[in-house]
Design an enzyme around this catalytic site. Structure first.
Site, PDB file in Angstrom:
ATOM      1  N   LYS A  46     -34.816   3.589  -4.915  1.00 23.74           N
ATOM      2  CA  LYS A  46     -34.755   4.294  -3.399  1.00 23.74           C
ATOM      3  C   LYS A  46     -35.891   5.271  -3.001  1.00 23.74           C
ATOM      4  O   LYS A  46     -36.207   6.143  -3.280  1.00 23.74           O
ATOM      5  CB  LYS A  46     -33.451   5.583  -3.721  1.00 23.74           C
ATOM      6  CG  LYS A  46     -32.405   4.376  -3.846  1.00 23.74           C
ATOM      7  CD  LYS A  46     -31.150   4.547  -3.378  1.00 23.74           C
ATOM      8  CE  LYS A  46     -29.949   3.679  -3.567  1.00 23.74           C
ATOM      9  NZ  LYS A  46     -29.715   3.725  -5.163  1.00 23.74           N
TER      10      LYS A  46
ATOM     11  N   ALA B   3     -38.041   7.113  -1.039  1.00 22.64           N
ATOM     12  CA  ALA B   3     -38.573   8.057  -0.004  1.00 22.64           C
ATOM     13  C   ALA B   3     -39.524   9.320  -0.421  1.00 22.64           C
ATOM     14  O   ALA B   3     -39.161  10.410  -0.828  1.00 22.64           O
ATOM     15  CB  ALA B   3     -36.972   9.172  -0.256  1.00 22.64           C
TER      16      ALA B   3
ATOM     17  N   GLY C 258     -15.833  -3.587  -6.109  1.00 20.89           N
ATOM     18  CA  GLY C 258     -15.276  -2.565  -7.426  1.00 20.89           C
ATOM     19  C   GLY C 258     -14.771  -1.974  -7.526  1.00 20.89           C
ATOM     20  O   GLY C 258     -13.750  -1.006  -7.021  1.00 20.89           O
TER      21      GLY C 258
ATOM     22  N   ALA D 234     -15.127  -7.597  -3.055  1.00 19.02           N
ATOM     23  CA  ALA D 234     -15.843  -8.769  -2.723  1.00 19.02           C
ATOM     24  C   ALA D 234     -15.784  -9.516  -1.794  1.00 19.02           C
ATOM     25  O   ALA D 234     -17.105  -9.850  -0.570  1.00 19.02           O
ATOM     26  CB  ALA D 234     -16.002  -9.342  -4.092  1.00 19.02           C
TER      27      ALA D 234
HETATM   28  P1  BMP Z   1     -21.108   0.361  -9.153  1.00 19.10           P
HETATM   29  O1  BMP Z   1     -20.797  -0.993  -8.670  1.00 19.10           O
HETATM   30  O2  BMP Z   1     -20.804   0.947 -10.192  1.00 19.10           O
HETATM   31  O3  BMP Z   1     -20.445   1.179  -8.156  1.00 19.10           O
HETATM   32  O4  BMP Z   1     -22.645   0.331  -9.106  1.00 19.10           O
HETATM   33  C1  BMP Z   1     -22.892   0.181  -7.584  1.00 19.10           C
HETATM   34  C2  BMP Z   1     -24.722   0.926  -7.301  1.00 19.10           C
HETATM   35  O5  BMP Z   1     -25.269   0.131  -6.078  1.00 19.10           O
HETATM   36  C3  BMP Z   1     -25.056   1.655  -8.417  1.00 19.10           C
HETATM   37  O6  BMP Z   1     -25.927   0.997  -8.665  1.00 19.10           O
HETATM   38  C4  BMP Z   1     -24.972   2.231  -7.084  1.00 19.10           C
HETATM   39  O7  BMP Z   1     -26.415   3.763  -7.451  1.00 19.10           O
HETATM   40  C5  BMP Z   1     -26.504   1.493  -6.375  1.00 19.10           C
HETATM   41  N1  BMP Z   1     -25.862   1.849  -4.475  1.00 19.10           N
HETATM   42  C6  BMP Z   1     -24.609   2.751  -3.935  1.00 19.10           C
HETATM   43  O8  BMP Z   1     -23.354   1.983  -5.128  1.00 19.10           O
HETATM   44  N2  BMP Z   1     -24.711   2.242  -2.657  1.00 19.10           N
HETATM   45  C7  BMP Z   1     -25.760   2.220  -1.973  1.00 19.10           C
HETATM   46  O9  BMP Z   1     -24.824   2.987  -0.680  1.00 19.10           O
HETATM   47  C8  BMP Z   1     -26.701   1.949  -2.317  1.00 19.10           C
HETATM   48  C9  BMP Z   1     -27.140   1.491  -3.501  1.00 19.10           C
HETATM   49  O10 BMP Z   1     -27.860   1.358  -3.842  1.00 19.10           O
END
Ligand code: BMP
Length: 210
Positions: free
Chosen positions: A59, A61, A167, A173
């Protein structure tokens, strides 16, 4: 071919490698971010890339020069892709693409958590334009808001959409794929499952049914 990307946000190296090995055959890529890299070192990127393409979720920035240094480090460690922010402006995203070489650059345009509505959503369209003009491979957009994914799909053109929020964050999904995501990003639902490999296969099935 799977449309699933594993977000490997575990902190332990051995656990990460075990999950990566078992889940790799069932995913398009494995996303590695700060939680794992800060706890194990940058070498984990090349180690995991032996099993699946690795997307570095750093990420980024920052100003263009610092962006270049981070992107180069990811590339030299065997990453196939890197995630950067676009709210910092066009020149930083362009610097990322220029430094990426064969690596794909993915640009965050609207995040999946509720706080993305505070500021981000109001400039999502402009950030998509920045991604397009810079020659990025794709964008990150929320599986938690399929209605937004539909709108984003319409204006994203050739850009791939990678969609997190399935999830643990409540997104489904199938809904995300139907709304236009090319790939879904899933973390906790897989790595916290009793059998991560089985869970990844189950998610693939849910998407196939589409
Ligand atoms: P999880 O399925 O456990 O919520 O993980 C989602 C992943 O995607 C994490 O690594 C999070 O940092 C990343 N992510 C997110 O959830 N939302 C965003 O908008 C951008 C992301 O990179």
């Amino acid at each position: 071919m799977s449309r699933l990307i594993l977000a490997l946000d575990v902190l332990d190296r051995e656990k990460a490698m075990n999950i990566a090995k078992r889940v790799a055959p069932h995913v398009h890529a494995i996303k590695v971010g700060w939680p794992l890299v800060m706890n194990t070192g940058i070498e984990v990127v090349s180690e995991i890339s032996r099993y699946a393409p690795v997307i570095c979720d750093f990420k980024v920035a920052d100003i263009p020069n610092t962006t270049r240094l981070i992107v180069r480090t990811a590339r030299e460690n065997g990453a196939s892709g890197i995630i950067v922010h676009s709210f910092v402006g066009h020149d930083s995203v362009e610097a990322a693409v220029a430094e990426a070489g064969d690596m794909s650059v993915y640009v965050v345009t609207e995040m999946s958590h509720p706080g993305a509505l505070d500021f981000m959503q109001s400039v999502t369209n402009r950030m998509i334009e920045i991604a397009k003009n810079a020659g990025a491979k794709g964008i990150i957009a929320p599986a938690t808001r399929p209605e937004r994914l539909r709108e984003i799909r319409k204006i994203a053109g050739e850009l791939e959409i990678l969609s997190p929020g399935v999830g643990a964050q409540g997104g489904k999904a199938k809904d995300a794929i139907e709304a236009g995501a090319d790939y879904i990003i899933v973390g906790r639902r897989i790595y916290n499952a009793e059998d991560p490999e089985k869970e990844a296969m189950a998610i693939n099935k849910e998407i196939e049914k589409e």
